[in-house]
Motif scaffolding. Structure first.
Motif, PDB file in Angstrom:
ATOM      1  N   MET A   1       0.838  -1.189   0.000  1.00  0.00           N
ATOM      2  CA  MET A   1       0.000   0.000   0.000  1.00  0.00           C
ATOM      3  C   MET A   1       0.880   1.249   0.000  1.00  0.00           C
ATOM      4  N   THR A   2       0.525   2.188  -0.818  1.00  0.00           N
ATOM      5  CA  THR A   2       1.302   3.420  -0.934  1.00  0.00           C
ATOM      6  C   THR A   2       0.943   4.373   0.196  1.00  0.00           C
ATOM      7  N   ASP A   3       1.949   4.941   0.804  1.00  0.00           N
ATOM      8  CA  ASP A   3       1.736   5.955   1.823  1.00  0.00           C
ATOM      9  C   ASP A   3       1.024   7.130   1.150  1.00  0.00           C
ATOM     10  N   PRO A   4      -0.062   7.643   1.711  1.00  0.00           N
ATOM     11  CA  PRO A   4      -0.831   8.715   1.055  1.00  0.00           C
ATOM     12  C   PRO A   4      -0.050  10.020   0.872  1.00  0.00           C
ATOM     13  N   ARG A   5       1.029  10.179   1.623  1.00  0.00           N
ATOM     14  CA  ARG A   5       1.831  11.391   1.457  1.00  0.00           C
ATOM     15  C   ARG A   5       2.557  11.400   0.111  1.00  0.00           C
ATOM     16  N   VAL A   6       2.868  10.199  -0.412  1.00  0.00           N
ATOM     17  CA  VAL A   6       3.613  10.115  -1.667  1.00  0.00           C
ATOM     18  C   VAL A   6       2.803  10.681  -2.837  1.00  0.00           C
ATOM     19  N   PRO A   7       1.578  10.214  -3.093  1.00  0.00           N
ATOM     20  CA  PRO A   7       0.822  10.825  -4.197  1.00  0.00           C
ATOM     21  C   PRO A   7       0.471  12.293  -3.941  1.00  0.00           C
ATOM     22  N   PHE A   8       0.270  12.654  -2.685  1.00  0.00           N
ATOM     23  CA  PHE A   8       0.010  14.060  -2.355  1.00  0.00           C
ATOM     24  C   PHE A   8       1.200  14.920  -2.792  1.00  0.00           C
ATOM     25  N   LEU A   9       2.412  14.481  -2.433  1.00  0.00           N
ATOM     26  CA  LEU A   9       3.605  15.240  -2.803  1.00  0.00           C
ATOM     27  C   LEU A   9       3.831  15.235  -4.310  1.00  0.00           C
ATOM     28  N   ARG A  10       3.586  14.109  -4.957  1.00  0.00           N
ATOM     29  CA  ARG A  10       3.751  14.057  -6.421  1.00  0.00           C
ATOM     30  C   ARG A  10       2.819  15.075  -7.094  1.00  0.00           C
ATOM     31  N   ALA A  11       1.607  15.202  -6.593  1.00  0.00           N
ATOM     32  CA  ALA A  11       0.651  16.167  -7.158  1.00  0.00           C
ATOM     33  C   ALA A  11       1.123  17.600  -6.931  1.00  0.00           C
ATOM     34  N   ARG A  12       1.636  17.910  -5.729  1.00  0.00           N
ATOM     35  CA  ARG A  12       2.124  19.263  -5.462  1.00  0.00           C
ATOM     36  C   ARG A  12       3.350  19.566  -6.324  1.00  0.00           C
ATOM     37  N   TYR A  13       4.239  18.591  -6.478  1.00  0.00           N
ATOM     38  CA  TYR A  13       5.427  18.796  -7.301  1.00  0.00           C
ATOM     39  C   TYR A  13       5.033  19.020  -8.764  1.00  0.00           C
ATOM     40  N   ALA A  14       4.016  18.308  -9.229  1.00  0.00           N
ATOM     41  CA  ALA A  14       3.547  18.495 -10.610  1.00  0.00           C
ATOM     42  C   ALA A  14       2.995  19.912 -10.795  1.00  0.00           C
ATOM     43  N   GLU A  15       2.283  20.419  -9.795  1.00  0.00           N
ATOM     44  CA  GLU A  15       1.759  21.782  -9.863  1.00  0.00           C
ATOM     45  C   GLU A  15       2.900  22.801  -9.914  1.00  0.00           C
ATOM     46  N   GLU A  16       3.915  22.601  -9.078  1.00  0.00           N
ATOM     47  CA  GLU A  16       5.047  23.513  -9.059  1.00  0.00           C
ATOM     48  C   GLU A  16       5.837  23.439 -10.372  1.00  0.00           C
ATOM     49  N   ASP A  17       5.981  22.223 -10.901  1.00  0.00           N
ATOM     50  CA  ASP A  17       6.681  22.039 -12.170  1.00  0.00           C
ATOM     51  C   ASP A  17       5.964  22.803 -13.277  1.00  0.00           C
ATOM     52  N   GLN A  18       4.651  22.662 -13.349  1.00  0.00           N
ATOM     53  CA  GLN A  18       3.876  23.350 -14.384  1.00  0.00           C
ATOM     54  C   GLN A  18       4.020  24.869 -14.254  1.00  0.00           C
ATOM     55  N   ALA A  19       3.923  25.367 -13.038  1.00  0.00           N
ATOM     56  CA  ALA A  19       4.045  26.815 -12.829  1.00  0.00           C
ATOM     57  C   ALA A  19       5.429  27.317 -13.236  1.00  0.00           C
ATOM     58  N   ALA A  20       6.477  26.571 -12.901  1.00  0.00           N
ATOM     59  CA  ALA A  20       7.837  26.982 -13.262  1.00  0.00           C
ATOM     60  C   ALA A  20       8.024  26.954 -14.774  1.00  0.00           C
ATOM     61  N   ARG A  21       7.484  25.918 -15.420  1.00  0.00           N
ATOM     62  CA  ARG A  21       7.620  25.837 -16.878  1.00  0.00           C
ATOM     63  C   ARG A  21       6.846  26.956 -17.562  1.00  0.00           C
ATOM     64  N   GLU A  22       5.682  27.298 -17.035  1.00  0.00           N
ATOM     65  CA  GLU A  22       4.917  28.404 -17.611  1.00  0.00           C
ATOM     66  C   GLU A  22       5.645  29.729 -17.404  1.00  0.00           C
ATOM     67  N   VAL A 129       6.111  17.125   3.566  1.00  0.00           N
ATOM     68  CA  VAL A 129       4.711  17.549   3.435  1.00  0.00           C
ATOM     69  C   VAL A 129       4.408  18.843   4.183  1.00  0.00           C
ATOM     70  N   GLN A 130       5.238  19.201   5.153  1.00  0.00           N
ATOM     71  CA  GLN A 130       4.926  20.356   6.002  1.00  0.00           C
ATOM     72  C   GLN A 130       4.762  21.675   5.246  1.00  0.00           C
ATOM     73  N   PRO A 131       5.544  21.964   4.208  1.00  0.00           N
ATOM     74  CA  PRO A 131       5.326  23.233   3.497  1.00  0.00           C
ATOM     75  C   PRO A 131       3.941  23.341   2.841  1.00  0.00           C
ATOM     76  N   TYR A 132       3.241  22.228   2.730  1.00  0.00           N
ATOM     77  CA  TYR A 132       1.928  22.224   2.081  1.00  0.00           C
ATOM     78  C   TYR A 132       0.784  22.172   3.100  1.00  0.00           C
ATOM     79  N   ALA A 133       1.071  22.506   4.342  1.00  0.00           N
ATOM     80  CA  ALA A 133       0.067  22.425   5.405  1.00  0.00           C
ATOM     81  C   ALA A 133      -1.158  23.304   5.141  1.00  0.00           C
ATOM     82  N   SER A 134      -1.015  24.335   4.343  1.00  0.00           N
ATOM     83  CA  SER A 134      -2.168  25.204   4.049  1.00  0.00           C
ATOM     84  C   SER A 134      -2.980  24.703   2.853  1.00  0.00           C
TER      85      SER A 134
END
Length: 144
Positions: A1-22, A129-134
């Motif tokens: 079973m995947t720790d739920p923090r892993v997909p959460f972080l992957r999603a946040r990293y994808a958002e940051e990647d998209q913003a940086a590329r834009e 995960v702490q920087p994404y607490a909000s």
């Protein structure tokens, strides 16, 4: 079973990647990511806006290049502009790549360890995960 923090972080990293590329696109549509002339830097100009004095700005390394300016009347104008320039798209993407590698290692060691979850991997995920607490999807039980 995947720790739920892993997909959460992957999603946040994808958002940051998209913003940086834009942010790394110039108006004509050519990416300046990877262009050696296209580094962001902070500088000052004597043309200081409506209050006079220095105006701090961030430029993208191209001739037309002002990305933005920081000119609220505060003592920290220079510090703000330098901070913005330091976290240019290339820096953000490099940082994301490093965090992604660390996340991949943590995900591996959380589940491929016969002695149970690796305490180091647990600690790293908890810290990551702490920087994404909000974030609205951040569960209360993840707060350290």
């Amino acid at each position: 079973m995947t720790d739920p923090r892993v997909p959460f972080l992957r999603a946040r990293y994808a958002e940051e990647d998209q913003a940086a590329r834009e942010a790394g696109q110039i108006p004509c549509g050519d990416a300046w990511l990877g262009d050696p002339m296209a580094t962001w830097r902070a500088g000052s100009t004597p043309h200081g806006g409506q209050w006079g004095g220095l105006r701090w700005y961030v430029e993208d390394g191209h001739e037309d290049g002002v990305v933005g300016r920081v000119d609220p009347q505060a003592a920290q104008d220079e510090d703000i502009a330098r901070h913005i320039a330091r976290y240019d798209p290339a820096h953000v993407l490099s940082d994301l790549a490093a965090r992604q590698k660390a996340l991949d290692a943590c995900a591996y060691f959380l589940h491929d360890n016969e002695d149970g979850p690796d305490p180091c991997a647990e600690a790293v995920l908890t810290a990551f995960v702490q920087p994404y607490a909000s974030h609205p999807e951040f569960p209360e039980e993840w707060r350290s």
